[in-house]
Design a protein around this motif. Structure first.
Motif, PDB file in Angstrom:
ATOM      1  N   LEU A 100     -12.004 -73.715 -16.750  1.00  0.00           N
ATOM      2  CA  LEU A 100     -12.452 -74.576 -15.647  1.00  0.00           C
ATOM      3  C   LEU A 100     -13.642 -73.979 -14.911  1.00  0.00           C
ATOM      4  O   LEU A 100     -14.605 -74.690 -14.579  1.00  0.00           O
ATOM      5  CB  LEU A 100     -11.292 -74.838 -14.690  1.00  0.00           C
ATOM      6  CG  LEU A 100     -10.141 -75.652 -15.285  1.00  0.00           C
ATOM      7  CD1 LEU A 100      -8.994 -75.762 -14.295  1.00  0.00           C
ATOM      8  CD2 LEU A 100     -10.627 -77.030 -15.706  1.00  0.00           C
ATOM      9  N   LEU A 101     -13.604 -72.687 -14.648  1.00  0.00           N
ATOM     10  CA  LEU A 101     -14.719 -72.034 -13.965  1.00  0.00           C
ATOM     11  C   LEU A 101     -15.988 -72.097 -14.809  1.00  0.00           C
ATOM     12  O   LEU A 101     -17.080 -72.371 -14.292  1.00  0.00           O
ATOM     13  CB  LEU A 101     -14.347 -70.582 -13.649  1.00  0.00           C
ATOM     14  CG  LEU A 101     -15.266 -69.810 -12.725  1.00  0.00           C
ATOM     15  CD1 LEU A 101     -15.425 -70.517 -11.394  1.00  0.00           C
ATOM     16  CD2 LEU A 101     -14.695 -68.417 -12.502  1.00  0.00           C
ATOM     17  N   GLY A 151     -21.433 -69.696 -18.146  1.00  0.00           N
ATOM     18  CA  GLY A 151     -20.394 -70.720 -18.151  1.00  0.00           C
ATOM     19  C   GLY A 151     -19.845 -70.966 -19.547  1.00  0.00           C
ATOM     20  O   GLY A 151     -18.639 -71.136 -19.728  1.00  0.00           O
ATOM     21  N   ALA A 152     -20.734 -70.963 -20.539  1.00  0.00           N
ATOM     22  CA  ALA A 152     -20.273 -71.153 -21.917  1.00  0.00           C
ATOM     23  C   ALA A 152     -19.417 -69.973 -22.368  1.00  0.00           C
ATOM     24  O   ALA A 152     -18.389 -70.164 -23.024  1.00  0.00           O
ATOM     25  CB  ALA A 152     -21.472 -71.326 -22.847  1.00  0.00           C
ATOM     26  N   ALA A 184     -14.082 -67.888 -23.592  1.00  0.00           N
ATOM     27  CA  ALA A 184     -12.990 -66.940 -23.337  1.00  0.00           C
ATOM     28  C   ALA A 184     -11.715 -67.680 -22.937  1.00  0.00           C
ATOM     29  O   ALA A 184     -10.610 -67.296 -23.322  1.00  0.00           O
ATOM     30  CB  ALA A 184     -13.387 -65.948 -22.254  1.00  0.00           C
ATOM     31  N   GLY A 185     -11.880 -68.754 -22.163  1.00  0.00           N
ATOM     32  CA  GLY A 185     -10.726 -69.558 -21.776  1.00  0.00           C
ATOM     33  C   GLY A 185     -10.081 -70.252 -22.956  1.00  0.00           C
ATOM     34  O   GLY A 185      -8.854 -70.289 -23.077  1.00  0.00           O
ATOM     35  N   SER A 200     -17.056 -66.212 -10.353  1.00  0.00           N
ATOM     36  CA  SER A 200     -17.002 -65.815 -11.752  1.00  0.00           C
ATOM     37  C   SER A 200     -17.029 -64.295 -11.903  1.00  0.00           C
ATOM     38  O   SER A 200     -16.274 -63.728 -12.705  1.00  0.00           O
ATOM     39  CB  SER A 200     -18.182 -66.436 -12.506  1.00  0.00           C
ATOM     40  OG  SER A 200     -18.294 -65.915 -13.792  1.00  0.00           O
ATOM     41  N   ALA A 201     -17.883 -63.636 -11.139  1.00  0.00           N
ATOM     42  CA  ALA A 201     -17.948 -62.174 -11.199  1.00  0.00           C
ATOM     43  C   ALA A 201     -16.623 -61.557 -10.752  1.00  0.00           C
ATOM     44  O   ALA A 201     -16.124 -60.611 -11.379  1.00  0.00           O
ATOM     45  CB  ALA A 201     -19.101 -61.663 -10.338  1.00  0.00           C
ATOM     46  N   LEU A 202     -16.031 -62.097  -9.695  1.00  0.00           N
ATOM     47  CA  LEU A 202     -14.733 -61.580  -9.228  1.00  0.00           C
ATOM     48  C   LEU A 202     -13.634 -61.839 -10.251  1.00  0.00           C
ATOM     49  O   LEU A 202     -12.802 -60.960 -10.517  1.00  0.00           O
ATOM     50  CB  LEU A 202     -14.365 -62.209  -7.887  1.00  0.00           C
ATOM     51  CG  LEU A 202     -15.183 -61.740  -6.692  1.00  0.00           C
ATOM     52  CD1 LEU A 202     -14.840 -62.560  -5.449  1.00  0.00           C
ATOM     53  CD2 LEU A 202     -14.966 -60.266  -6.432  1.00  0.00           C
TER      54      LEU A 202
END
Length: 141
Positions: free
Chosen positions: A73-74, A35-36, A41-42, A103-105
């Protein structure tokens, strides 16, 4: 003599194994890292538009700002779900598996923009899904 439901009887009589506990903690920490990484990356995509190079012939062409918001957000949702997994919540495991799959997708589609980073996050997501589905039920509180 009263009869207890089988699920509560088994859950109360057997202590979770050390391996199961270790794998759940591993999954929660990997969720925090994944998540971090996603959120980072976002943020990079939001603040530095030219960091990611787009390809011209890719199936899904989104603006890097759009990708930035998706990843931010993800990533934040995955970090929040990781705390629920650490707390032994069933809903945290379910949300964790769902978010890790999403997340993988998302990172699979993001491969043309930043391939190594995407593959690292996909690998972390696969480990999280495995740990939560294979050992998650052993640590329910």
């Amino acid at each position: 003599m009263t009869q207890q439901p089988a699920a509560s009887h088994l859950a109360g009589s057997e202590a979770p194994s050390a391996w199961a506990t270790g794998f759940i903690i591993f999954a929660a920490v990997m969720m925090m890292l994944s998540g971090a990484f996603q959120a980072l990356a976002g943020l990079v995509a939001l603040f530095e538009d030219e960091f990611y190079v787009t390809t011209s012939d890719y199936l899904l062409q989104l603006d890097t700002t759009t990708w930035g918001w998706i990843h931010l957000l993800l990533g934040l949702l995955v970090v929040i779900a990781s705390f629920a997994v650490l707390g032994g919540r069933i809903w945290g495991r379910v949300i964790g598996v769902i978010l890790a799959a999403i997340s993988a997708l998302a990172n699979f589609v993001f491969i043309p923009y930043y391939p190594v980073w995407s593959l690292v996050v996909i690998t972390l997501d696969v480990f999280v899904i495995w740990a939560l589905t294979a050992h998650g039920r052993d640590i329910v509180r």
